[in-house]
Design an enzyme around this catalytic site. Structure first.
Site, PDB file in Angstrom:
ATOM      1  N   ASN A  90       0.807  -1.222   0.000  1.00 51.48           N
ATOM      2  CA  ASN A  90       0.000   0.000   0.000  1.00 51.48           C
ATOM      3  C   ASN A  90       0.844   1.277   0.000  1.00 51.48           C
ATOM      4  O   ASN A  90       0.384   2.301  -0.501  1.00 51.48           O
ATOM      5  CB  ASN A  90      -0.916  -0.024   1.231  1.00 51.48           C
ATOM      6  CG  ASN A  90      -1.457   1.346   1.559  1.00 51.48           C
ATOM      7  OD1 ASN A  90      -2.395   1.827   0.921  1.00 51.48           O
ATOM      8  ND2 ASN A  90      -0.857   2.018   2.535  1.00 51.48           N
ATOM      9  N   TYR A 155       3.624   9.317 -11.373  1.00 51.22           N
ATOM     10  CA  TYR A 155       2.632   8.609 -10.559  1.00 51.22           C
ATOM     11  C   TYR A 155       1.730   7.682 -11.394  1.00 51.22           C
ATOM     12  O   TYR A 155       1.688   6.472 -11.126  1.00 51.22           O
ATOM     13  CB  TYR A 155       1.820   9.617  -9.738  1.00 51.22           C
ATOM     14  CG  TYR A 155       0.856   8.956  -8.789  1.00 51.22           C
ATOM     15  CD1 TYR A 155       1.300   8.300  -7.650  1.00 51.22           C
ATOM     16  CD2 TYR A 155      -0.511   8.949  -9.060  1.00 51.22           C
ATOM     17  CE1 TYR A 155       0.418   7.667  -6.792  1.00 51.22           C
ATOM     18  CE2 TYR A 155      -1.398   8.326  -8.201  1.00 51.22           C
ATOM     19  CZ  TYR A 155      -0.936   7.683  -7.070  1.00 51.22           C
ATOM     20  OH  TYR A 155      -1.816   7.050  -6.232  1.00 51.22           O
ATOM     21  N   LYS A 159       1.665   3.480 -11.455  1.00 48.89           N
ATOM     22  CA  LYS A 159       0.474   2.675 -11.171  1.00 48.89           C
ATOM     23  C   LYS A 159       0.087   1.797 -12.361  1.00 48.89           C
ATOM     24  O   LYS A 159      -0.460   0.695 -12.181  1.00 48.89           O
ATOM     25  CB  LYS A 159      -0.680   3.583 -10.744  1.00 48.89           C
ATOM     26  CG  LYS A 159      -0.406   4.326  -9.423  1.00 48.89           C
ATOM     27  CD  LYS A 159      -0.099   3.369  -8.272  1.00 48.89           C
ATOM     28  CE  LYS A 159       0.021   4.066  -6.925  1.00 48.89           C
ATOM     29  NZ  LYS A 159       0.282   3.139  -5.818  1.00 48.89           N
TER      30      LYS A 159
END
Ligand code: NAD
Length: 247
Positions: A90, A155, A159
């Protein structure tokens, strides 16, 4: 839903990670949470124990992008608990600089925690899960892995990499009884949102059919389901928990 299971949750000190830790403890897992510093990990554990002194939770702080550090810490978990059933990757960082201000160092920093560290953590639990013939790996993707975002290029890139890693490892590890899934949050009410400019957030909320941003518990519920035996036949999924947001 997680009775008897041992879980490691990275970035478990606040935000979505903390909500996952709480949810797993409420569902009778033993949880080892990872913080970026031992001090913040200890603080999160103290906060959880203040509510429920009997919660089986401890905090560690390996350098997640350093394989040797992660391996030593996770081997310690295996020694203390005898097994590792669930790994939740996470921990993550975001940045919203435009390309003109984006440095290679910043790009590397985001990729290092959001991708390299996920690989290191998975590699470090692999032996335990393979020996058990069972395990559950949950990665944290993002809504922007599908849609991109107007600035902060590393970012969404990181992902999208997580989606590829999830799909590939689900295929590779499925025959060993190890499930690999990802949860892709939409706009969620945590500290990370402080890095996102208001001019990006407001139009996003207006476009969300459920007309609100997500709460950490919305995400924790998805991580609970995917970690539980109720999801025993689910692998290689990227579960979007975003109110059907479209950026
Ligand atoms: P947050 O900033 O509140 O928490 C991030 C966590 O990562 C913290 O526990 C922190 O200790 C840990 N962390 C940060 N840098 C670290 C480092 N160098 N080493 C180890 N740990 C480190 O963030 P959040 O919003 O709870 O995000 C959690 C995950 O959800 C991240 O992977 C993020 O990319 C993803 N996500 C969040 C949102 C959102 O809107 N909040 C949206 C999509 C995806």
């Amino acid at each position: 839903m997680l009775k008897g299971k041992v879980a490691i949750v990275t970035g478990g000190t606040r935000g979505i990670g903390y909500a996952i830790v709480e949810k797993y403890l409420e569902n009778h897992a033993a949880v080892v949470l990872c913080g970026s510093r031992q001090e913040t990990a200890d603080k999160a554990v103290a906060q959880l124990k203040a509510a429920r002194p009997d919660y089986p939770v401890e905090g560690i702080a390996p350098d997640l992008a350093d394989y040797e550090s992660v391996k030593a810490a996770f081997d310690g978990v295996r020694e203390r608990y005898g097994r590792i059933d669930i790994l939740v990757n996470n921990a993550g960082v975001s940045s919203s600089e435009p390309l003109s201000a984006y440095t290679p160092e910043l790009f590397r920093k985001v990729m290092s925690l959001n991708v390299d560290a996920v690989f290191c953590c998975i590699r470090a639990v692999y032996d335990a899960m393979a020996a058990q013939g069972s395990g559950c790996i949950l990665n944290t993707s993002s809504m922007v892995s599908r849609y991109g975002q107007p600035r902060g290029v590393a970012y969404p890139t990181s992902k999208a990499a997580i989606n590829g890693l999830t799909l590939s490892l689900a295929r590779e590890l499925g025959p060993m009884g190890i499930r690999v899934n990802a949860v892709a949050p939409g706009v969620t009410n945590t500290d990370m949102m402080k890095a996102v400019p208001q001019d990006v957030i407001t139009p996003l909320i207006n476009q969300i059919p459920l007309r609100r941003i997500g709460e950490p518990e919305d995400l924790a519920n998805a991580f609970l389901f995917l970690a539980s035996d109720a999801a025993a036949y689910i692998t290689g999924e990227i579960l979007h928990v975003d109110g059907q947001a479209r950026s």
